[in-house]
Write a protein that holds these residues in place. Structure first.
Motif, mmCIF file in Angstrom:
data_model
loop_
_atom_site.group_PDB
_atom_site.id
_atom_site.type_symbol
_atom_site.label_atom_id
_atom_site.label_comp_id
_atom_site.label_asym_id
_atom_site.label_seq_id
_atom_site.Cartn_x
_atom_site.Cartn_y
_atom_site.Cartn_z
ATOM 1 N N ALA A 480 45.072 12.975 11.720
ATOM 2 C CA ALA A 480 44.235 11.802 11.478
ATOM 3 C C ALA A 480 44.982 10.551 11.909
ATOM 4 O O ALA A 480 46.216 10.488 11.864
ATOM 5 C CB ALA A 480 43.846 11.702 10.001
ATOM 6 N N ASP A 505 41.730 5.951 6.967
ATOM 7 C CA ASP A 505 41.481 6.929 8.019
ATOM 8 C C ASP A 505 40.481 6.332 9.013
ATOM 9 O O ASP A 505 39.309 6.123 8.692
ATOM 10 C CB ASP A 505 40.908 8.211 7.408
ATOM 11 C CG ASP A 505 40.862 9.350 8.418
ATOM 12 O OD1 ASP A 505 40.844 9.058 9.630
ATOM 13 O OD2 ASP A 505 40.830 10.523 8.005
ATOM 14 N N THR A 507 40.132 7.695 12.174
ATOM 15 C CA THR A 507 40.034 8.675 13.254
ATOM 16 C C THR A 507 38.665 8.621 13.911
ATOM 17 O O THR A 507 38.551 8.526 15.145
ATOM 18 C CB THR A 507 40.303 10.090 12.707
ATOM 19 O OG1 THR A 507 41.514 10.086 11.951
ATOM 20 C CG2 THR A 507 40.412 11.086 13.840
ATOM 21 N N GLU A 508 37.620 8.671 13.100
ATOM 22 C CA GLU A 508 36.265 8.657 13.648
ATOM 23 C C GLU A 508 35.961 7.323 14.312
ATOM 24 O O GLU A 508 35.343 7.257 15.371
ATOM 25 C CB GLU A 508 35.249 8.941 12.532
ATOM 26 C CG GLU A 508 33.805 8.977 12.980
ATOM 27 C CD GLU A 508 33.507 10.115 13.960
ATOM 28 O OE1 GLU A 508 32.457 10.076 14.622
ATOM 29 O OE2 GLU A 508 34.342 11.046 14.048
ATOM 30 N N GLN A 509 36.404 6.243 13.687
ATOM 31 C CA GLN A 509 36.206 4.916 14.277
ATOM 32 C C GLN A 509 36.902 4.822 15.635
ATOM 33 O O GLN A 509 36.350 4.274 16.598
ATOM 34 C CB GLN A 509 36.734 3.839 13.336
ATOM 35 C CG GLN A 509 36.676 2.436 13.901
ATOM 36 C CD GLN A 509 37.321 1.425 12.978
ATOM 37 O OE1 GLN A 509 37.485 1.653 11.791
ATOM 38 N NE2 GLN A 509 37.692 0.296 13.524
ATOM 39 N N ASN A 510 38.103 5.360 15.722
ATOM 40 C CA ASN A 510 38.838 5.327 16.983
ATOM 41 C C ASN A 510 38.106 6.137 18.059
ATOM 42 O O ASN A 510 38.037 5.732 19.229
ATOM 43 C CB ASN A 510 40.241 5.887 16.763
ATOM 44 C CG ASN A 510 41.102 5.815 18.008
ATOM 45 O OD1 ASN A 510 41.522 4.748 18.417
ATOM 46 N ND2 ASN A 510 41.357 6.965 18.601
ATOM 47 N N ARG A 511 37.548 7.292 17.630
ATOM 48 C CA ARG A 511 36.802 8.109 18.594
ATOM 49 C C ARG A 511 35.573 7.374 19.111
ATOM 50 O O ARG A 511 35.287 7.368 20.328
ATOM 51 C CB ARG A 511 36.372 9.424 17.928
ATOM 52 C CG ARG A 511 35.663 10.387 18.878
ATOM 53 C CD ARG A 511 35.139 11.598 18.125
ATOM 54 N NE ARG A 511 34.080 11.226 17.200
ATOM 55 C CZ ARG A 511 32.817 11.019 17.573
ATOM 56 N NH1 ARG A 511 32.455 11.163 18.841
ATOM 57 N NH2 ARG A 511 31.905 10.698 16.668
ATOM 58 N N LEU A 512 34.856 6.706 18.196
ATOM 59 C CA LEU A 512 33.663 5.980 18.614
ATOM 60 C C LEU A 512 34.016 4.798 19.518
ATOM 61 O O LEU A 512 33.300 4.504 20.486
ATOM 62 C CB LEU A 512 32.913 5.475 17.373
ATOM 63 C CG LEU A 512 32.306 6.568 16.481
ATOM 64 C CD1 LEU A 512 31.696 5.949 15.239
ATOM 65 C CD2 LEU A 512 31.267 7.366 17.236
#
Length: 888
Positions: A480, A505, A507-512
């Motif tokens: 993460a 966390d 991680t998802e924000q970075n992916r988007l």
């Protein structure tokens, strides 16, 4: 020592303190916050009182006080507790208060704090005490007996240093010396008859030494010779340490017994006044626990008038569930003289309710002739409710802390863990009890740990909050990206006593965000596609046309060689266009390298000019001897493309687009860090101040529907800040726009100083007969590679797909020294073939030939014994790569 959360302590203090608190801005005199007591005293709502200046709420009873209060607000903000101030209420009444003004040193600026204590009860008690004192002085002054009291003052021994605190005027009358002062008790001995003077002094010394009450009868000789007999009663009062504190005396003219009786009555009145003014309820019980006397305070505690409870069994006023315990305590007190028996129980009020009462003492009277008990108690109902509310709030805050999804912990100055939430326990893989006292470097492993420890030291040294994004691995194996925020934990004085560490966390924000950048990059590629397709078709026209002229024999000899050279140049230009497009559209994380910004701009402008209106003049003004920048070349190219395309759109009727480079630092840049500036300016329509403030917001655009996503400048800003740089904008309506992108300088490497080796040498490197496997699904590419390698002296085996490549390799019986694999092939990809071949021969060398490196078709770049060759390639490049790999 128990560690308390500072925010909880502050909230509890603000809510539970009994004084009114007013927080204000000392520069503007505006109130910023008040506590519930302030609202209750003034009657204002919180919104109403925050609209008032602080000086509007207070005034001083005498002249000059308001100015002193204003001076305290604007200057030192120190104003210790002083009486004489009044607090305005909502109905324009004024309440007497005692004020304390102080300064709270908090970031970002100090606050003023006014503490107002309700002074009504104290003033009422003081006024009553003064009335009682005046009455006592009047009564004592008119009494036949002479009373006096002396206090101990500093002196060499216990027999000196006494000073009269009160002297009854009757002492002078008894002595026959009106108006003659008596500074201390021993001076009174001068009025004693000479025959008894030394006896009086000796008795007083014994009193001071032994501490027992003294009563003596002696004569007083008046100046005219008259003698009066007096009865002198002396009593010594000691402090908590047993040292003499006060000496009280009573002189009674025994010729008038009425004087002595009056002195006794006055003493009783003083005792009754002290008792009846007590806030605690005091009851006098007989041996059967029946109430014989009750102070007025009982009315406030139980709701009864004192006379209503006289003759009532005390146990009948106690809640039935608490009667057994109360009865045992009362019985034990009656049977054990002088024993204190504390208790907390419920008592029944006059109106049917119950009050929680703390019984502080149950004592038997010292007089053995009286079988009675004195009960002292106070109402603690509100206090108990307040304690329960605090406990409820504490439980609520603990629940909130536990429910926070972010990783949270707090540490002392040495980095030892003091507490954490369940999310942190999951992150560490251990419970809080096992983590207590550990440091970050002890509890975790990973390359991110030293960076976090270094950031913690910076926070403790500077007091500012530090942030860092780190990839971490949970005990479950999940990776993460955590956005760490490290802030100082401060005490009441504002000094840092530890650290608060929060990890979110993202991680998802970075992916988007990465997908968002890639989406916009593809949008820019689409906008370039028209120009690229036009140029690519032109180049293909040259290639196909020249080949047809040679094939049909229209050109021979030198003319054919010139056509072939022209064909080669056109093919190389087409390959360069493809390389630029693939590099621009590639999706990859930030990979910082030392980049020649001038060369990157030149290469990008070649691609960009094909999409620019011919009416727009493109100028490039490179700085000579420009320092390299530390940047990701692909993302830097995207920044330049976005800025140039925006400039193009701002000049629909044509204009000038200028790109400049320079060694320059940004305004207000960090100390000790040097930058390189990339500037893109246009002569277009420009922007208003309102538009300029929003240009970096994602999805903000001034273009029509379908003409832009509003992501271009947001990507520019994100890439610049991710590199540790910044973006400055200057624009005005009708005056065009200028964007200055500042990027940190990079180190000058040897590669930057030396020229690159020319591609495509004309000589074929010679092999030594080694066996080479070539696998490619494109027949033309496969045949070209086979002919080129056989001309270089190699034995070549070919395969048209991945499965055939494995079959050919196995049939070769270990003769294959190197495999040339295409990335994308039917049946098995280049990566799958590579993994299968390496399982058979771990030392086999593999050359990957591909025009596209995405999609996971190829393994990592740094695997030993592997290399990549970009398509399109010429035979000499292939032969050189194979020779170099076999020679390693």
């Amino acid at each position: 020592m128990t560690a308390y959360d500072q925010a909880e302590l502050a909230q509890a203090l603000l809510s539970e303190i009994g004084d009114a608190l007013f927080f204000l801005d000392p520069d503007t005199d505006r109130l910023l916050e008040v506590n519930p007591v302030a609202l209750r005293l003034t009657g204002f709502s919180r919104a109403e009182v925050l609209e008032l200046p602080a000086t509007h709420l207070f005034r001083f009873e005498s002249s000059g006080g308001a100015q002193r209060l204003k001076g305290a607000f604007s200057k030192t903000m120190v104003f210790h507790g002083q009486d004489g101030f009044l607090l305005r209420t909502k109905d324009d009444n004024w309440l007497p208060v005692s004020l304390t003004v102080s300064r709270l040193h908090l970031p970002p600026k100090p606050l003023g704090l006014i503490i107002a204590r309700d002074d009504r009860d104290r003033r009422a008690a003081l006024a009553q005490a003064r009335r009682v004192e005046a009455e006592l002085r009047t009564v004592l002054g008119s009494a036949p007996g002479a009373l006096w009291s002396a206090e101990r003052t500093p002196g060499p021994d216990v027999f000196s240093g006494w000073q009269f605190r009160y002297v009854s005027p009757q002492m002078a009358d008894i002595a026959g010396r009106p108006g003659e002062p008596y500074e201390h008790p021993f001076k009174w001995a001068e009025a004693v008859h000479p025959a008894e003077r030394e006896g009086y002094r000796a008795a007083v010394r014994r009193l001071l030494a032994a501490g027992e009450d003294l009563e003596q009868l002696y004569r007083v000789q008046q100046p005219g010779g008259a003698v009066r007999w007096v009865q002198d009663r002396l009593r010594l009062v000691r402090d908590g340490g047993g040292r003499p504190l006060r000496l009280d005396g009573c002189l009674t003219d025994v010729t008038a017994r009425r004087d002595a009786e009056e002195a006794v009555r006055q003493s009783e009145q003083r005792f009754r006044a002290l008792v009846e003014k007590s806030r605690d309820g005091i009851l006098l019980l007989d041996e059967r626990a029946v109430i014989r006397y009750a102070t007025p305070a009982a009315k406030f505690v139980l709701g009864f008038a004192p006379e209503d409870v006289v003759g009532v069994d005390l146990l009948s006023l106690i809640h039935p569930d608490d009667v057994p315990g109360a009865a045992r305590r009362l019985g034990a007190s009656i049977g054990r003289p002088g024993e204190d028996v504390p208790a907390t129980l419920r008592m029944l009020g006059a109106r049917g309710g119950t009050r929680l009462v703390e019984m502080n003492a149950v004592n038997r009277l010292d007089d053995p002739s009286v079988c009675a008990v004195v009960v002292n108690y106070r109402d603690v109902t509100e206090r108990d409710a307040a304690v329960r509310e605090v406990a409820k709030q504490h439980t609520l805050l603990e629940g909130l802390f536990a429910s926070v999804p972010d990783v949270v912990c707090y540490q002392d100055r040495d980095g030892r863990l003091l507490g954490c939430n369940p999310a942190f326990e999951a992150f560490a893989g251990r419970p809080a009890s096992a983590l207590a006292g550990t440091r970050c470097e002890d509890a975790f492993a990973g390359e991110w740990v030293p960076r976090i420890v270094a950031a913690q030291q910076v926070v403790l040294a500077t007091g500012r909050t530090e942030r860092s994004k780190e990839w971490v691995t949970y005990p479950t194996g999940r990776k993460a990206l955590l956005d760490f925020a490290i802030a100082p934990l401060r005490d009441d004085s504002g000094a840092p006593v530890g650290l608060i560490v929060l990890g979110r966390d993202v991680t998802e924000q970075n992916r988007l965000e990465e997908e968002l950048r890639q989406s916009h990059k593809l949008e820019a590629v689409g906008r370039l596609a028209g120009g690229i397709a036009h140029d690519f078709n032109n180049l293909l026209t040259v290639v196909l046309g020249n080949l047809e002229l040679i094939r049909c024999g229209a050109a021979t000899g030198a003319d054919a060689e010139e056509l072939l050279a022209s064909t080669e140049r056109a093919a190389k230009q087409a390959a360069e266009l493809t390389k630029q497009m693939l590099g621009f559209a590639r999706r990859q994380p930030l990979r910082t390298a030392s980049v020649d910004l001038n060369q990157l701009v030149r290469d990008s402008l070649v691609l960009l000019r094909r999409t620019i209106d011919a009416r727009i003049v493109v100028r490039f003004e490179p700085a000579p001897h420009l320092r390299p920048v530390a940047a990701d070349p692909v993302q830097l190219q995207q920044v330049l493309m976005n800025l140039c395309l925006n400039a193009r759109d701002a000049m629909p009727e044509g204009g000038t687009l200028t790109v400049e480079t320079a060694d320059a630092d940004p305004p207000d840049g960090p100390e000790g860090k040097r930058f390189v500036r990339l500037s893109v300016s246009d002569t277009g329509v420009g922007m208003t101040d309102e538009v300029r403030e929003k240009i970096f917001d994602p999805f903000f655009t001034t273009k029509g529907v379908g003409q832009g996503t509003g992501l271009g400048l947001a990507v520019v800003y994100g890439v610049a800040t991710a590199h540790g740089g910044s973006v400055e904008v200057a624009s005005a309506p009708g005056a065009g726009s200028r964007f200055d992108v500042y990027l940190p300088r990079g180190a000058v490497s040897d590669d930057d100083r030396s020229p690159t080796r020319a591609e495509g040498a004309n000589e074929f490197p010679r092999g030594r007969g080694e066996t080479i496997l070539v696998a490619d699904d494109e027949t033309g590419v496969r045949d070209l590679a086979k002919v080129a390698l056989e001309m270089s002296g190699y034995t070549v085996l070919v395969a048209a797909d991945g499965a055939e490549a494995l079959d050919v390799f196995h049939r070769a019986g270990g003769r294959v020294r190197l495999a040339v694999l295409d990335a994308s092939m039917p049946k098995l990809s280049g990566r799958q073939v590579f993994e299968a071949l390496r399982r058979v021969d771990p030392e086999l060398k593999v050359l990957f030939a591909s025009g596209y490196h995405g999609g996971g078709l190829l393994p990592a770049d740094d695997l030993p014994g592997t290399r990549r060759l970009n398509k399109p390639y010429v035979p000499t490049q292939l032969a050189a790569a194979v020779r170099e790999m076999l020679a390693e």
